[in-house]
Design a protein around this motif. Structure first.
Motif, PDB file in Angstrom:
ATOM      1  N   THR A 182       6.236  67.512 104.476  1.00  0.00           N
ATOM      2  CA  THR A 182       6.160  66.818 105.559  1.00  0.00           C
ATOM      3  C   THR A 182       5.342  66.818 105.716  1.00  0.00           C
ATOM      4  N   GLU A 183       4.087  67.531 106.011  1.00  0.00           N
ATOM      5  CA  GLU A 183       2.617  67.536 106.109  1.00  0.00           C
ATOM      6  C   GLU A 183       1.779  65.857 105.083  1.00  0.00           C
ATOM      7  N   PHE A 184       2.182  65.407 104.130  1.00  0.00           N
ATOM      8  CA  PHE A 184       1.998  65.026 102.920  1.00  0.00           C
ATOM      9  C   PHE A 184       2.406  63.646 103.445  1.00  0.00           C
ATOM     10  N   ARG A 185       3.905  63.690 103.637  1.00  0.00           N
ATOM     11  CA  ARG A 185       3.958  62.056 104.124  1.00  0.00           C
ATOM     12  C   ARG A 185       3.172  61.660 105.613  1.00  0.00           C
ATOM     13  N   GLU A 186       3.090  63.291 106.367  1.00  0.00           N
ATOM     14  CA  GLU A 186       2.702  62.234 107.767  1.00  0.00           C
ATOM     15  C   GLU A 186       1.319  61.725 107.669  1.00  0.00           C
ATOM     16  N   PHE A 187       0.342  62.768 106.633  1.00  0.00           N
ATOM     17  CA  PHE A 187      -0.866  62.588 105.490  1.00  0.00           C
ATOM     18  C   PHE A 187      -1.025  60.846 105.365  1.00  0.00           C
ATOM     19  N   LEU A 188      -0.146  59.782 104.456  1.00  0.00           N
ATOM     20  CA  LEU A 188      -0.083  59.084 104.202  1.00  0.00           C
ATOM     21  C   LEU A 188       0.985  58.261 105.099  1.00  0.00           C
ATOM     22  N   PHE A 189       1.045  58.094 106.195  1.00  0.00           N
ATOM     23  CA  PHE A 189       2.156  57.463 106.948  1.00  0.00           C
ATOM     24  C   PHE A 189       1.344  57.173 108.622  1.00  0.00           C
ATOM     25  N   SER A 190       0.104  58.094 108.264  1.00  0.00           N
ATOM     26  CA  SER A 190      -0.487  57.828 109.303  1.00  0.00           C
ATOM     27  C   SER A 190      -1.858  57.686 109.309  1.00  0.00           C
ATOM     28  N   LYS A 191      -2.537  57.068 107.832  1.00  0.00           N
ATOM     29  CA  LYS A 191      -3.705  56.572 107.654  1.00  0.00           C
ATOM     30  C   LYS A 191      -3.556  55.503 107.049  1.00  0.00           C
ATOM     31  N   SER A 192      -4.622  54.727 107.203  1.00  0.00           N
ATOM     32  CA  SER A 192      -5.433  53.398 107.112  1.00  0.00           C
ATOM     33  C   SER A 192      -5.607  53.050 105.683  1.00  0.00           C
ATOM     34  N   PHE A 193      -5.288  52.273 105.217  1.00  0.00           N
ATOM     35  CA  PHE A 193      -5.256  51.986 103.555  1.00  0.00           C
ATOM     36  C   PHE A 193      -6.007  50.509 103.661  1.00  0.00           C
ATOM     37  N   ASN A 194      -6.922  50.041 104.645  1.00  0.00           N
ATOM     38  CA  ASN A 194      -6.896  48.928 104.912  1.00  0.00           C
ATOM     39  C   ASN A 194      -8.476  48.932 103.735  1.00  0.00           C
ATOM     40  N   ASN A 195      -8.595  48.019 102.480  1.00  0.00           N
ATOM     41  CA  ASN A 195      -9.839  48.026 102.020  1.00  0.00           C
ATOM     42  C   ASN A 195      -9.451  49.087 100.786  1.00  0.00           C
ATOM     43  N   SER A 196      -8.468  49.461 101.024  1.00  0.00           N
ATOM     44  CA  SER A 196      -8.175  50.415 100.086  1.00  0.00           C
ATOM     45  C   SER A 196      -7.355  50.612  98.473  1.00  0.00           C
ATOM     46  N   ALA A 197      -7.336  51.025  97.150  1.00  0.00           N
ATOM     47  CA  ALA A 197      -6.401  51.668  97.068  1.00  0.00           C
ATOM     48  C   ALA A 197      -5.916  52.968  96.325  1.00  0.00           C
ATOM     49  N   LEU A 198      -4.230  53.064  96.640  1.00  0.00           N
ATOM     50  CA  LEU A 198      -3.818  54.129  96.604  1.00  0.00           C
ATOM     51  C   LEU A 198      -3.235  54.453  95.671  1.00  0.00           C
ATOM     52  N   LEU A 199      -3.933  55.046  94.678  1.00  0.00           N
ATOM     53  CA  LEU A 199      -3.184  55.490  93.292  1.00  0.00           C
ATOM     54  C   LEU A 199      -2.069  57.238  93.900  1.00  0.00           C
ATOM     55  N   LEU A 200      -0.932  57.068  93.151  1.00  0.00           N
ATOM     56  CA  LEU A 200      -0.049  58.465  93.919  1.00  0.00           C
ATOM     57  C   LEU A 200       0.947  58.432  92.036  1.00  0.00           C
ATOM     58  N   MET A 201       0.296  59.705  92.225  1.00  0.00           N
ATOM     59  CA  MET A 201       0.324  59.857  90.300  1.00  0.00           C
ATOM     60  C   MET A 201       0.465  61.519  90.711  1.00  0.00           C
ATOM     61  N   SER A 202       2.251  61.583  89.689  1.00  0.00           N
ATOM     62  CA  SER A 202       3.678  62.535  90.079  1.00  0.00           C
ATOM     63  C   SER A 202       4.827  61.749  88.703  1.00  0.00           C
ATOM     64  N   SER A 203       5.094  63.111  87.851  1.00  0.00           N
ATOM     65  CA  SER A 203       6.072  63.087  87.061  1.00  0.00           C
ATOM     66  C   SER A 203       7.489  63.527  88.158  1.00  0.00           C
ATOM     67  N   GLY A 204       6.699  63.536  89.811  1.00  0.00           N
ATOM     68  CA  GLY A 204       8.063  64.322  90.467  1.00  0.00           C
ATOM     69  C   GLY A 204       8.323  63.165  92.093  1.00  0.00           C
ATOM     70  N   ASN A 205       8.509  63.306  92.775  1.00  0.00           N
ATOM     71  CA  ASN A 205       8.840  62.416  93.255  1.00  0.00           C
ATOM     72  C   ASN A 205       7.759  63.077  95.178  1.00  0.00           C
ATOM     73  N   TYR A 206       6.580  64.101  95.518  1.00  0.00           N
ATOM     74  CA  TYR A 206       6.311  64.789  96.383  1.00  0.00           C
ATOM     75  C   TYR A 206       7.282  65.568  97.308  1.00  0.00           C
ATOM     76  N   GLY A 207       7.963  65.672  96.032  1.00  0.00           N
ATOM     77  CA  GLY A 207       9.214  66.385  97.729  1.00  0.00           C
ATOM     78  C   GLY A 207      10.202  65.428  98.355  1.00  0.00           C
ATOM     79  N   GLY A 208      10.131  64.503  97.963  1.00  0.00           N
ATOM     80  CA  GLY A 208      10.853  63.123  98.751  1.00  0.00           C
ATOM     81  C   GLY A 208      10.749  62.420  99.382  1.00  0.00           C
ATOM     82  N   LEU A 209       9.192  61.926  98.856  1.00  0.00           N
ATOM     83  CA  LEU A 209       8.652  60.727  99.524  1.00  0.00           C
ATOM     84  C   LEU A 209       9.699  59.223  98.848  1.00  0.00           C
TER      85      LEU A 209
END
Length: 456
Positions: A414-441
């Protein structure tokens, strides 16, 4: 033939079951749990078991063969019944060899890149209208299944996994294929629950080289020092074809590769992917595809599923989802994104999800893996440690292992999702690396949220 699958629901197993049914075999199977997309795909073909569980009564002398999946245990009731009746029991790779022993077998191995290289080869062959049998570890665009078997095709292309064959056969899968043509992309220690030392892991690749047929071909990445050393030590009668990173440039977020046709723009990027292309080109050449045809085909290759898969791109933000989890893959993928987007803020998020990555001793292998990211985040679940019966690890241990003081560590989804959803990604490249789904992302929901925020 009547074939029964024990553990039919696996990603590889269910594809083989469908391929055999399409070839005209009578196929049945069992499993104790089947998840999507295997469940829907089996159901669509009439192959989904009526009930979950193991039923020894399904096993009789009417069966010509059993195919045993890695998910089953050695005391599986159906397996015990098959052994009691003396039925022929195949592992997944054993059966693939049986289906291909009269074909030219092309096996793609290595600690990293083998799915992408196999995908490139199949994309090029498909583009050029060359029909082949195949087995690949991901669902590919333009292909209905991950396994395709015929009686008539001359070649079969096999992704060669070094993991164990079955509960009753502890050989690495790729030792069973006996390739006529082989490729090795590189060696980086993995699967420590099976190969507890680096030396033991490397030995599996030396043994693989010995399985190449006399007079056969080995294509290999000469920039990998460990691989180069064992290739040079090989004494069987095979032809060697080394490859390395092609010359290239990056301009406005697009990679251009130098070819005989000039500088060619690519849909994929990263040094590791350029190496993958170079290796795949040698394989295609040995399968009858000329240089010009290869380059024409590769220009439209968009990557294998879950390998630097672009889930959002607009003027200010790009978001990638990637299957990377081992140290070498994480480093290569993170470097690739930063090199491609030098003027953007690269946020790299990694989930430690596998047995190896959650092992306190193996953690040291991640040193510098996220260094090229401007911001680095690691997520892991303490519950996953319990499930895998591993020692607890702390945030401090993870920061020390990665050697990055500003590393952000989350253990609560939940805290990880809150981090992602509260962050601005303007002028950014977001890379999500996992063989899972971050606990349900929900990746699609996150991409839509970022897109909506950019419009405000």
């Amino acid at each position: 033939m009547n074939i029964h699958f024990i553990a039919i629901g696996g990603s590889a197993m269910h594809n083989l079951a469908i391929a055999l049914q399409e070839k005209g075999y009578m196929v049945t199977g069992s499993d104790d749990a089947i998840f999507e997309p295997s469940k829907s795909r089996l159901e669509a073909k009439g192959l989904l078991p009526n009930k979950m569980g193991w039923f020894p009564e399904k096993i009789s002398n009417k069966l010509n063969a059993i195919i045993l999946g890695m998910h089953a245990k050695s005391n599986n009731p159906e397996l015990l019944k098959a052994q009691e009746l003396g039925l022929k029991i195949y592992s997944y790779p054993e059966f693939l060899y049986e289906q291909s022993k009269n074909k030219t077998r092309v096996v793609i191995g290595g600690s990293h890149g083998k799915t992408t290289i196999t995908a490139i080869i199949l994309h090029v062959l498909n583009y050029c209208g060359k029909e082949v049998d195949f087995m690949v570890g991901a669902q590919l665009e333009g292909f209905d299944t991950m396994v395709h078997l015929t009686n008539e095709n001359e070649f079969i292309v096999l992704e060669g996994d070094e993991y164990l064959t079955s509960p009753i056969d502890l050989r690495p899968k790729f030792h069973l294929y006996k390739p006529n043509i082989a490729l090795l992309s590189g060696i980086a220690w993995d699967h420590i629950n099976v190969f507890p030392t680096f030396e033991n892991y490397v030995k599996q690749f030396s043994e693989f080289i010995k399985t190449i047929t006399n007079g056969g071909i080995l294509v290999y990445n000469e920039e990998d020092e460990v691989l180069k050393k064992i290739v040079e030590q090989a004494d069987n009668q095979i032809k060697l074809y080394p490859y390395k990173t092609p010359n290239h440039t990056i301009n406005n977020g697009i990679t251009y590769m130098q070819t005989s046709l000039g500088m060619m723009p690519l849909e994929i990027f990263g040094k590791h992917n350029l190496q993958n292309i170079a290796g795949a080109q040698w394989i295609c050449l040995h399968m009858g595809i000329g240089e010009d045809d290869f380059y024409e085909a590769i220009s439209s290759f968009k990557g294998a599923n879950k390998r630097l898969e672009k889930i959002l791109e607009n003027e200010s933000t790009v978001v990638f989802k990637d299957f990377a989890h081992s140290p070498s893959k994480v480093k290569a993928t993170t470097n690739a994104v930063k090199n491609q987007y030098k003027n953007r803020n690269v946020v790299a998020c990694l989930e430690l999800h596998t047995y190896s990555s959650l092992n306190s001793e193996f953690l040291q292998e991640y040193k510098s893996a996220l260094n090229s990211a401007d911001e680095a985040v690691v997520f892991y679940s303490p519950h996953a440690l319990e499930m895998k019966q591993l020692e607890k690890i702390s945030s401090i241990q993870i920061k020390d292992a990665f050697e990055r003081d500003d590393l952000i560590v989350y253990t609560n989804p939940t805290e990880f999702r809150e981090f992602l959803f509260s962050k601005s990604f303007n002028n950014s490249a977001l890379l999500l690396m996992s063989s899972g789904n971050y606990g349900g992302l929900d990746f699609d929901k996150l991409a839509q949220h970022i897109e909506d925020n950019n419009k405000r």
